[in-house]
Design a protein around this motif. Structure first.
Motif, PDB file in Angstrom:
ATOM      1  N   LEU A  82      -7.976 -51.328   2.763  1.00 39.00           N
ATOM      2  CA  LEU A  82      -7.684 -50.110   2.009  1.00 39.00           C
ATOM      3  C   LEU A  82      -8.983 -49.372   1.766  1.00 39.00           C
ATOM      4  O   LEU A  82     -10.068 -49.875   2.022  1.00 39.00           O
ATOM      5  N   SER A  83      -8.862 -48.142   1.291  1.00 41.62           N
ATOM      6  CA  SER A  83     -10.050 -47.367   0.925  1.00 41.62           C
ATOM      7  C   SER A  83      -9.833 -46.740  -0.438  1.00 41.62           C
ATOM      8  O   SER A  83      -8.699 -46.640  -0.926  1.00 41.62           O
ATOM      9  N   ILE A 202     -15.524 -50.188   0.525  1.00 39.60           N
ATOM     10  CA  ILE A 202     -14.178 -49.602   0.551  1.00 39.60           C
ATOM     11  C   ILE A 202     -14.145 -48.185  -0.017  1.00 39.60           C
ATOM     12  O   ILE A 202     -13.088 -47.552  -0.037  1.00 39.60           O
ATOM     13  N   VAL A 203     -15.280 -47.677  -0.477  1.00 37.76           N
ATOM     14  CA  VAL A 203     -15.309 -46.325  -1.040  1.00 37.76           C
ATOM     15  C   VAL A 203     -15.348 -45.308   0.087  1.00 37.76           C
ATOM     16  O   VAL A 203     -16.291 -45.267   0.871  1.00 37.76           O
ATOM     17  N   LEU A 262     -18.477 -37.696   3.398  1.00 35.91           N
ATOM     18  CA  LEU A 262     -19.055 -39.037   3.413  1.00 35.91           C
ATOM     19  C   LEU A 262     -20.588 -38.968   3.393  1.00 35.91           C
ATOM     20  O   LEU A 262     -21.251 -39.730   2.683  1.00 35.91           O
ATOM     21  N   LEU A 263     -21.160 -38.017   4.156  1.00 34.23           N
ATOM     22  CA  LEU A 263     -22.612 -37.821   4.126  1.00 34.23           C
ATOM     23  C   LEU A 263     -23.078 -37.430   2.725  1.00 34.23           C
ATOM     24  O   LEU A 263     -24.095 -37.923   2.231  1.00 34.23           O
ATOM     25  N   LEU A 264     -22.330 -36.527   2.084  1.00 36.29           N
ATOM     26  CA  LEU A 264     -22.672 -36.121   0.717  1.00 36.29           C
ATOM     27  C   LEU A 264     -22.585 -37.296  -0.246  1.00 36.29           C
ATOM     28  O   LEU A 264     -23.421 -37.441  -1.151  1.00 36.29           O
ATOM     29  N   LEU A 265     -21.561 -38.116  -0.045  1.00 38.19           N
ATOM     30  CA  LEU A 265     -21.379 -39.280  -0.908  1.00 38.19           C
ATOM     31  C   LEU A 265     -22.591 -40.189  -0.845  1.00 38.19           C
ATOM     32  O   LEU A 265     -23.143 -40.591  -1.872  1.00 38.19           O
TER      33      LEU A 265
END
Length: 379
Positions: A82-83, A202-203, A262-265
């Motif tokens: 899961l994510s 999982i994030v 995702l890059l920003l995260l």
């Protein structure tokens, strides 16, 4: 596109008494492919038995400050297929007295969560807890029923379940509470960084609001001596402008938006991380895709197309990142230099050989399609 099912729960409240009621409001969603829900529910049941929850719910409030127990439980949860997607609101940064009223506060969050969830996952089956004091999630359900446009989000559904009957809503509760122990000033402890590192695999995305375009804090917390605030700001502003303007109405755009988020995260939350590997990127992006990503498609249609639109993305053998220094930009230029110059030289050798053999009668670059290449080689 695969049908996606999500289970959401909240942490925090609308109080602006930060020292006693908490500094953050968080909505966490646990996301999975719909055909895996039953399997995951059974797996969570095994986690419950292993960690002695017996027939009771796995709740963050039940674990409370027993941090080592939380670590043990999370260590099993991160192995599930899961994510996690979450919206994290720092109430201290909300401007305007209107936010102190529950109705205004929830209206702001409703619009925010609705926009982010249903744009990122156009075909989403979302469930929230109907049990206990989850008044925000029930308000959100009413908001979705009023504003949800089936023509825009065909196939999307929204429903409520009792957390006592839904193991995955219990996991959403656990994640929301854990994020509280990471970010809420009343919950932060020496274990917060360990929690953050533990759930990292999982994030999928953590969306922080309100968005902060002030780079002074980022400069102060940065650990890279080569950090260039000008490059970092240009990179971030271009990415955020793209995300805000694109609607994500086809798979390529969805992949691009999710990749940039995702890059920003990683840049925003895991600032010590340098590059994100292609494997890790694929693990996140494939959660919302019917078919797994292929590397050629990812390089050309996602990364290459974004670069064509002026988005700055640095790459190296280690993966991809948002450039924040000259060093990051040079790594991309060096990569291109290693490919472009040898290829141009090979074309030049081929062209010259044919021109020599034909007495300059045949120039392979006379084709109109090669006008720019011919000008470059002539110069």
């Amino acid at each position: 596109m695969n049908k996606i099912t999500a289970f959401a729960d909240e942490y925090g409240n609308n109080s602006f008494q930060f020292s006693t009621q908490g500094s953050h409001f968080i909505v966490a969603t646990v996301i999975c492919n719909s055909d895996k829900v039953t399997e995951l529910e059974n797996s969570v049941n095994e986690i419950r038995k292993k960690h002695n929850f017996q027939t009771g719910e796995i709740k963050s409030s039940g674990i409370s400050k027993h941090h080592k127990r939380r670590i043990r439980v999370l260590s099993d949860v991160v192995n599930l297929d899961l994510s996690v997607y979450a919206v994290i609101v720092d109430k201290r940064k909300l401007k305007g007295k209107g936010f102190s009223y529950k109705k205004s506060f929830y209206k702001y969050l409703n619009n925010l969560l609705y926009k982010e969830l249903f744009r990122t996952f156009p075909q989403l089956e979302l469930y929230v807890d109907e049990h206990g004091g989850n008044d925000y999630m029930l308000e959100f359900k009413a908001y979705v029923n009023k504003h949800h446009q089936k023509t825009l989000f065909s196939g999307s559904q929204f429903g409520i379940e009792n957390s006592k009957q839904s193991n995955l809503i219990q996991i959403a509760d656990l994640i929301a509470g854990t994020l509280g122990y990471i970010y809420d000033e009343t919950k932060i402890s020496e274990y917060s960084e360990e929690f953050k590192t533990l759930i990292k695999p999982i994030v999928s995305d953590l969306n922080f609001f309100p968005k902060d375009y002030n780079f002074s804090d980022f400069v102060e917390s940065n650990t890279d001596n080569a950090f260039n605030p000008l490059i970092a700001e240009v990179s971030h502003l271009r990415i955020n402008d793209f995300i805000e303007k694109e609607s994500g109405n086809d798979q390529q755009k969805i992949d691009q938006i999710n990749f940039l988020k995702l890059l920003l995260l990683y840049q925003r939350v895991y600032y010590k991380s340098r590059y994100i590997s292609t494997k890790e990127i694929f693990n996140h992006l494939n959660q919302s895709r019917e078919k797994p990503l292929k590397e050629e498609y990812f390089r050309s249609k996602v990364v290459g197309n974004l670069r064509d639109k002026g988005i700055l993305i640095s790459s190296s053998p280690k993966g991809y990142k948002i450039p924040t220094s000259e060093k990051d930009l040079y790594s991309f230029i060096k990569h291109g230099n290693r490919i472009i110059l040898p290829m141009a030289n090979r074309i030049k050798q081929m062209r010259n050989a044919i021109k020599l053999a034909s007495g300059n009668e045949l120039d392979l670059l006379d084709n109109p399609d090669f006008k720019e290449l011919k000008e470059m080689l002539n110069n």
